[in-house]
Scaffold this motif. Structure first.
Motif, PDB file in Angstrom:
ATOM      1  N   LYS A  60    -130.201  -5.817  10.969  1.00  0.00           N
ATOM      2  CA  LYS A  60    -129.439  -7.014  11.320  1.00  0.00           C
ATOM      3  C   LYS A  60    -127.977  -6.666  11.569  1.00  0.00           C
ATOM      4  N   VAL A  64    -125.658  -7.444  14.836  1.00  0.00           N
ATOM      5  CA  VAL A  64    -124.471  -8.298  14.749  1.00  0.00           C
ATOM      6  C   VAL A  64    -123.243  -7.550  15.264  1.00  0.00           C
ATOM      7  N   CYS A 109    -117.443  -7.962  11.308  1.00  0.00           N
ATOM      8  CA  CYS A 109    -118.688  -8.722  11.405  1.00  0.00           C
ATOM      9  C   CYS A 109    -119.863  -7.946  10.816  1.00  0.00           C
ATOM     10  N   THR A 110    -119.834  -6.616  10.947  1.00  0.00           N
ATOM     11  CA  THR A 110    -120.884  -5.795  10.348  1.00  0.00           C
ATOM     12  C   THR A 110    -120.863  -5.913   8.833  1.00  0.00           C
ATOM     13  N   ALA A 113    -122.192  -9.269   7.883  1.00  0.00           N
ATOM     14  CA  ALA A 113    -123.641  -9.354   8.061  1.00  0.00           C
ATOM     15  C   ALA A 113    -124.379  -8.745   6.877  1.00  0.00           C
ATOM     16  N   PHE A 132    -121.843 -18.082   9.423  1.00  0.00           N
ATOM     17  CA  PHE A 132    -121.312 -16.769   9.777  1.00  0.00           C
ATOM     18  C   PHE A 132    -119.993 -16.907  10.531  1.00  0.00           C
ATOM     19  N   TYR A 190    -123.529 -13.975  16.144  1.00  0.00           N
ATOM     20  CA  TYR A 190    -124.696 -13.977  15.248  1.00  0.00           C
ATOM     21  C   TYR A 190    -125.928 -14.525  15.963  1.00  0.00           C
ATOM     22  N   ALA A 193    -127.363 -11.796  18.031  1.00  0.00           N
ATOM     23  CA  ALA A 193    -128.073 -10.832  17.191  1.00  0.00           C
ATOM     24  C   ALA A 193    -129.414 -11.387  16.748  1.00  0.00           C
ATOM     25  N   ARG A 194    -129.446 -12.670  16.450  1.00  0.00           N
ATOM     26  CA  ARG A 194    -130.694 -13.297  15.998  1.00  0.00           C
ATOM     27  C   ARG A 194    -131.742 -13.316  17.099  1.00  0.00           C
TER      28      ARG A 194
END
Length: 228
Positions: A60, A64, A109-110, A113, A132, A190, A193-194
Motif C-alpha cells: 500500500k 501511495v 505520504c508514504t 500510509a 488520509f 490515496y 493508490a486504492r
C-alpha cells in the motif's frame, strides 16, 4: 409415536427443514459472516472484498508514494505556471530545496500510509481518502511550523525582501491557510493508490503517473533551453 418426519411431532407443521448456516458455522445467519463481516462496525461488503486488503502494508505504501508523486508533480507544475510565471526557482531557489520540494510530499505520504494502514482498513472507501487527506494536511502544517523553529532566520516571502513572515505563529497560520488544498491532493493520491489494485484503476494510476513525469520532463527541458 413417530412424528412421521414432521417438526416437533406436531401434525400439519410441514416437513422438517434444517436451518441455513453461514460459512462461518453460525446457524441462522446465512452469508452474514461468510466473509468475516463485522456487523457491529457496519463494514461495507465491497470494502471487505476489495483487493487492497490482501496487499501488504508496504504494498500500500509504495502505491501511495507513487500516487502522491503524480498528484504533487501536476499540482506543483500548475502552481509554477499560474503563480510564478513559470519560474520554479520562485518556490525553491536552491537545487537542494528543489529536491526537497519534490520529494518531501511523497515521502511524507508514504510514512502516513504505513502509520495509518490499520486505521484506514476499518473505514469505508470515501472516508479512507478523506482521513488520509486530512492527515496529510495536518502533517504539512506541523512540518512547516517546526521548520520555522529550526531555521529562525527563515520565513515566508523573505527571498523577495520585506515585508515577510518570520514569526512562528504567523507562519503557522499562513501554512494552515495555503495548505488547505493538500486535503484534496492527499485524498486523490490515496484514491489512486486504492484503485491501482483493480484492473480498470491500474490504467488510471499508470496514466496519471506517466502524465506527471512527461509534464515534468517537458517543463525541465523547456526551462533548460530557455536559459541557454
Amino acid at each position: 409415536m413417530s412424528d412421521g418426519g414432521y417438526l416437533g411431532g406436531f401434525q400439519g407443521m410441514g416437513p422438517l427443514v434444517p436451518r441455513p448456516e453461514g460459512l462461518s458455522g453460525d446457524p441462522g445467519r446465512a452469508g452474514e459472516n461468510a466473509l468475516d463481516r463485522d456487523a457491529r462496525h457496519g463494514v461495507n461488503r465491497r470494502d471487505v472484498t476489495h483487493p487492497l486488503l490482501s496487499t501488504s502494508v508496504w504494498g500500500k505504501a509504495w502505491r501511495v508514494a507513487l500516487g502522491a508523486l503524480a498528484v504533487w508533480l501536476l499540482a506543483l507544475l500548475g502552481s509554477v505556471l499560474a503563480f510564478a510565471d513559470g519560474r520554479f526557482e520562485y518556490f525553491a531557489p536552491r537545487p537542494l530545496g528543489s529536491v526537497a520540494l519534490i520529494a518531501l510530499p511523497p515521502v511524507g505520504c508514504t510514512v502516513l500510509a504505513v502509520a495509518l494502514a490499520r486505521l484506514l482498513e476499518r473505514l469505508a472507501a470515501p472516508t479512507q481518502a478523506l482521513v488520509f487527506g486530512l492527515a496529510a494536511y495536518v502533517a504539512a502544517v506541523l512540518l512547516s511550523a517546526f521548520s520555522q523553529l529550526a531555521w529562525a532566520d527563515a520565513g515566508v516571502g523573505c527571498l523577495a525582501g520585506e515585508p515577510c513572515l518570520t514569526d512562528f505563529w504567523q507562519t503557522t497560520a499562513f501554512a494552515a491557510l495555503i495548505f488547505v488544498p493538500v486535503i484534496v491532493l492527499g485524498a486523490i493520491a490515496y484514491a489512486l493508490a486504492r484503485t491501482s489494485v483493480t484492473t480498470r484503476g491500474r490504467w488510471a494510476f499508470v496514466g496519471a503517473l506517466a502524465l506527471a513525469l512527461l509534464a515534468t520532463a517537458v517543463f525541465a527541458v523547456t526551462g533548460l533551453t530557455s536559459s541557454v
